[in-house]
Design a protein around this motif. Structure first.
Motif, short mmCIF file in Angstrom:
data_model
loop_
_atom_site.label_atom_id
_atom_site.label_comp_id
_atom_site.label_asym_id
_atom_site.label_seq_id
_atom_site.Cartn_x
_atom_site.Cartn_y
_atom_site.Cartn_z
N ILE A 207 2.74 2.87 -7.01
CA ILE A 207 2.15 1.62 -6.94
C ILE A 207 2.65 0.49 -6.74
CG2 ILE A 207 0.91 -0.08 -8.86
CD1 ILE A 207 0.43 2.48 -10.59
N ILE A 208 3.99 0.17 -7.01
CA ILE A 208 4.95 -0.85 -6.57
C ILE A 208 5.01 -0.69 -5.03
CG2 ILE A 208 7.11 -1.70 -6.57
CD1 ILE A 208 7.46 -0.78 -9.49
N PHE A 212 3.75 -3.66 -2.51
CA PHE A 212 4.68 -4.49 -1.58
C PHE A 212 4.16 -4.09 -0.01
CE2 PHE A 212 8.35 -4.49 -4.87
CZ PHE A 212 7.81 -6.01 -5.06
N GLU A 213 4.04 -2.94 0.39
CA GLU A 213 3.79 -2.43 1.58
C GLU A 213 2.38 -3.30 2.14
OE1 GLU A 213 5.81 1.79 2.48
OE2 GLU A 213 3.34 1.72 2.14
N THR A 214 1.35 -3.20 1.27
CA THR A 214 0.28 -4.06 1.55
C THR A 214 0.37 -5.50 2.01
OG1 THR A 214 -1.18 -2.71 0.44
CG2 THR A 214 -2.32 -4.55 0.96
N ALA A 243 12.05 -4.45 -4.98
CA ALA A 243 11.61 -5.10 -3.69
C ALA A 243 12.68 -5.60 -2.79
CB ALA A 243 11.35 -6.76 -4.39
N PRO A 244 14.06 -5.60 -2.89
CA PRO A 244 14.97 -5.88 -1.79
C PRO A 244 14.96 -4.51 -0.78
CG PRO A 244 15.96 -6.64 -3.66
CD PRO A 244 14.70 -6.14 -4.10
N GLU A 245 14.89 -3.29 -1.57
CA GLU A 245 15.05 -1.90 -1.21
C GLU A 245 13.72 -1.59 -0.08
OE1 GLU A 245 14.43 2.62 -2.23
OE2 GLU A 245 15.41 1.30 -3.76
N ILE A 246 12.67 -2.15 -0.86
CA ILE A 246 11.27 -1.76 0.01
C ILE A 246 11.22 -2.57 1.27
CG2 ILE A 246 8.71 -1.82 -0.10
CD1 ILE A 246 9.13 -0.68 -2.78
#
Length: 276
Positions: A207-208, A212-214, A243-246
């Motif tokens: 979900i996270i 973030f990708e969207t 967040a930083p990793e993605i």
């Protein structure tokens, strides 16, 4: 002291920041936020706590600038101080540029939904639209799929998640180079490969990652339209550990520069204090 106060009034969370202009420059006074059951209570609670912590007297304050969805509730001076309503979109742009130190960028505010701004020093900010995908999406889907709606608990659960049990990747579709330069780990379909043995941790991470990708894809298209690579991320969702990793992985995939600056969650309220 000579202080300008910025306040971002949300539904139940209010953020506040100050700039000390005493010496002819703008020194940031550490921002903070408070939670309360209604916007007015949150605003006055934030104001009292902020001034007390920082030793600010009412006579030190030149002006209070308010923004946010709950700012319409503020219809009179705050403790007798001059109060000015400012555009939230302008605040997002000014805050993003200030925090990143850039002269021009796409600024993304990751809140309940997501807003995109084109900001350039010396020019008016431009609201580009956005997407309804944001923190509200993350919490709503987690409540339905995981039975939990505390974002801190959701992110803790996601720490042990495995996206290979959730998403279709380019590498799952074909071993050939069907998209030149696209890495095997690039997402082809969020939740398109959800496994029967996927755990709650896997789903929480899925979900996270989807949220973030969207947001990243919408921001990327906006940046390309302006021939920019710098995308500044602000808002509460930037504080999630993933967040930083993605976004770093998306930087590599798409040759972009997603930036999460210090104090990113306070971008809008910092921008409010900086408005002219």
């Amino acid at each position: 002291m000579s202080v300008v106060i910025g306040i971002d009034v949300g539904g139940s969370t209010t953020k506040i920041v100050g700039f000390d202009c005493s010496n002819g420059d703008m020194r940031l006074i550490n921002p903070l936020f408070v939670r309360a059951t209604d916007p007015t209570t949150a605003l006055y609670g934030a104001f009292g706590k902020f001034t007390d912590i920082n030793g600010i007297e009412l006579d030190d304050i030149n002006i209070v600038k308010v923004t946010g969805v709950g700012s319409s509730n503020i219809t009179k001076p705050i403790y007798g101080l001059k109060c000015e309503h400012v555009s939230e979109f302008e605040c997002i742009g000014l805050g993003g540029l200030y925090l990143s130190g850039l002269d021009e960028a796409i600024i993304v505010s990751l809140g309940t939904g997501t807003a995109l701004i084109h900001a350039k020093k010396g020019s008016e900010v431009e609201y580009l639209g956005g997407t309804g995908v944001g923190g509200g999406t993350l919490v709503g889907l987690s409540k339905r799929m995981l039975g939990m709606d505390d974002i801190q608990h959701i992110q803790a659960l996601a720490d042990d998640g495995d996206l290979d049990k959730i998403d279709w990747r380019i590498g799952n579709i074909s071993k050939r180079d069907i998209l030149p330069g696209a890495p095997d780990k690039m997402t082809a379909s969020n939740f398109g490969n959800i496994s029967d043995i996927a755990t709650k941790s896997d789903i929480a991470l899925g979900i996270i990652n989807m949220v973030f990708e969207t947001i990243a894809m919408v921001a990327m298209f906006a940046a390309r339209n302006y021939k920019l690579s710098d995308i500044v991320l602000t808002g509460n969702l930037t504080t999630l550990r993933k967040a930083p990793e993605i976004f770093a992985s998306l930087n590599t995939m798409f040759n972009l520069n997603f930036i999460i600056p210090n104090n990113a969650q306070f971008g809008t309220v910092i921008g409010a204090a900086l408005t002219k």
